[in-house]
Design an enzyme around this catalytic site. Structure first.
Site, PDB file in Angstrom:
ATOM      1  N   ASP A  92       0.850  -1.186   0.000  1.00 23.09           N
ATOM      2  CA  ASP A  92       0.000   0.000   0.000  1.00 23.09           C
ATOM      3  C   ASP A  92       0.890   1.242   0.000  1.00 23.09           C
ATOM      4  O   ASP A  92       1.478   1.604   1.034  1.00 23.09           O
ATOM      5  CB  ASP A  92      -0.908   0.007   1.234  1.00 23.09           C
ATOM      6  CG  ASP A  92      -1.984  -1.072   1.190  1.00 23.09           C
ATOM      7  OD1 ASP A  92      -1.878  -1.988   0.354  1.00 23.09           O
ATOM      8  OD2 ASP A  92      -2.925  -1.001   2.003  1.00 23.09           O
ATOM      9  N   LYS A 164      -7.008   3.396  -2.486  1.00 25.25           N
ATOM     10  CA  LYS A 164      -7.354   3.283  -1.066  1.00 25.25           C
ATOM     11  C   LYS A 164      -7.605   4.674  -0.514  1.00 25.25           C
ATOM     12  O   LYS A 164      -6.915   5.629  -0.874  1.00 25.25           O
ATOM     13  CB  LYS A 164      -6.200   2.587  -0.336  1.00 25.25           C
ATOM     14  CG  LYS A 164      -6.314   2.503   1.181  1.00 25.25           C
ATOM     15  CD  LYS A 164      -5.094   1.760   1.741  1.00 25.25           C
ATOM     16  CE  LYS A 164      -5.029   1.808   3.249  1.00 25.25           C
ATOM     17  NZ  LYS A 164      -3.832   1.111   3.784  1.00 25.25           N
ATOM     18  N   LYS A 196     -10.285   0.252  -1.720  1.00 31.09           N
ATOM     19  CA  LYS A 196     -10.123  -0.089  -0.314  1.00 31.09           C
ATOM     20  C   LYS A 196     -10.537   1.086   0.560  1.00 31.09           C
ATOM     21  O   LYS A 196      -9.973   2.175   0.449  1.00 31.09           O
ATOM     22  CB  LYS A 196      -8.675  -0.489  -0.016  1.00 31.09           C
ATOM     23  CG  LYS A 196      -8.409  -0.839   1.448  1.00 31.09           C
ATOM     24  CD  LYS A 196      -6.982  -1.335   1.636  1.00 31.09           C
ATOM     25  CE  LYS A 196      -6.636  -1.548   3.104  1.00 31.09           C
ATOM     26  NZ  LYS A 196      -5.260  -2.055   3.296  1.00 31.09           N
TER      27      LYS A 196
END
Length: 230
Positions: A92, A164, A196
Site C-alpha cells: 500500500d 485506497k 479499499k
C-alpha cells in the site's frame, strides 16, 4: 453476509509504532483463525508476519512511504524492494500529495507507472515468485473531488490494482474513509479495479456501508469486532 464472507473483505491492520513482536504474533494468529484477506503491518514486521502466515489464505500487506508519502520515488521503490524480499504479498503506497496538489497529473502518472513496473520486476525474482498486489493510498480527507478523481485515473492508467482512501494518520478530520469518497472512487475506476476503504471503520454497520458504496476491501484494526458484530 456471513462472518466468513466479511472476513474475506478485511485487511486487519496493526500500524501502531509501539507494536511489539509478541503483539504481532497474537495478531497474526487471530487473523489466520478468522480468515482475513490480509494483515497490514509496518515494514519491520513483514518478515515475521510472513513466517507466521505461511501456507494460510491470509496475505501479508505492508505500507510504503507511510504515512506522509513524501519520501520520493527512490524511497518508495527501495521500501517496496525490501518488503518483497521479506515476504510481502501486497503493498500500500502513500501517494505523493505534493504532485496531487500541484495538479501535475503527468508527473504523477509517470511516477506511479515506474512503481508498478518496478514491483513487477522485483516480484519475478522473489521467493514467492508470484504477482504483488499494489494499492495507492490517496488520503482523501486532504483532497477535492477533482483531485480524488484525477489521482484514481492516474493509478488506473499506471496499473495499480487498488485505490485506497486513507492512512488514518492525517491530522485533518475525518481522517478515514467516507461513503462519499468511496462512491466517487468506485465511479471513477469502474468495476474491475479494487477500492479499499480504510480508516475509522469500527463496526459491522460501518463496514457494510462502505461495501455498499463500492469498497472491495476494508482496512481496519477492528476486524474481529466487525466480523463478530454481524
Amino acid at each position: 453476509m456471513t462472518k466468513q464472507e466479511m472476513a474475506a473483505y478485511i485487511d486487519q491492520t496493526l500500524l501502531s509504532p509501539t507494536a511489539t513482536e509478541s503483539q504481532l504474533i497474537d495478531f497474526c494468529k487471530t487473523a489466520k483463525e478468522y480468515g482475513f484477506a490480509s494483515v497490514c503491518v509496518n515494514l519491520c514486521h513483514v518478515k515475521k508476519a510472513s513466517e507466521i502466515l505461511e501456507g494460510s489464505a491470509t496475505k501479508v500487506c505492508t505500507v510504503i512511504d507511510f504515512p506522509l508519502g513524501a519520501g520520493g520515488l527512490e524511497e518508495k521503490c527501495s521500501q517496496a524492494d525490501i518488503a518483497i524480499t521479506e515476504g510481502a504479498d501486497e503493498l500500500d503506497f502513500v501517494i505523493d500529495l505534493g504532485l496531487v496538489k500541484a495538479h501535475d497529473w503527468k508527473a504523477l502518472e509517470t511516477q506511479l507507472t515506474f512503481i508498478t513496473r518496478s514491483v513487477k520486476e522485483a516480484a519475478m525474482f522473489s521467493e514467492k515468485g508470484g504477482s504483488i498486489l499494489t494499492k495507492l493510498i490517496l488520503e482523501t480527507c486532504l483532497l477535492t473531488d477533482e483531485e480524488i478523481t484525477e489521482s484514481c485515473l492516474c493509478a488506473k492508467k499506471a496499473g495499480f490494482d487498488f485505490v485506497k482512501t486513507s492512512t488514518g494518520f492525517a491530522m485533518q478530520k475525518p481522517n478515514g474513509a467516507t461513503v462519499e469518497a468511496v462512491k466517487l472512487m468506485r465511479k471513477t475506476v469502474g468495476e474491475n479495479m479494487g477500492v479499499k476503504a480504510s480508516g475509522g471503520i469500527h463496526n459491522a454497520q460501518e463496514a457494510l456501508a462502505m461495501i455498499e458504496a463500492g469498497a472491495s476491501r476494508i482496512g481496519a484494526s477492528a476486524g474481529v469486532e466487525i466480523v463478530e458484530g454481524l
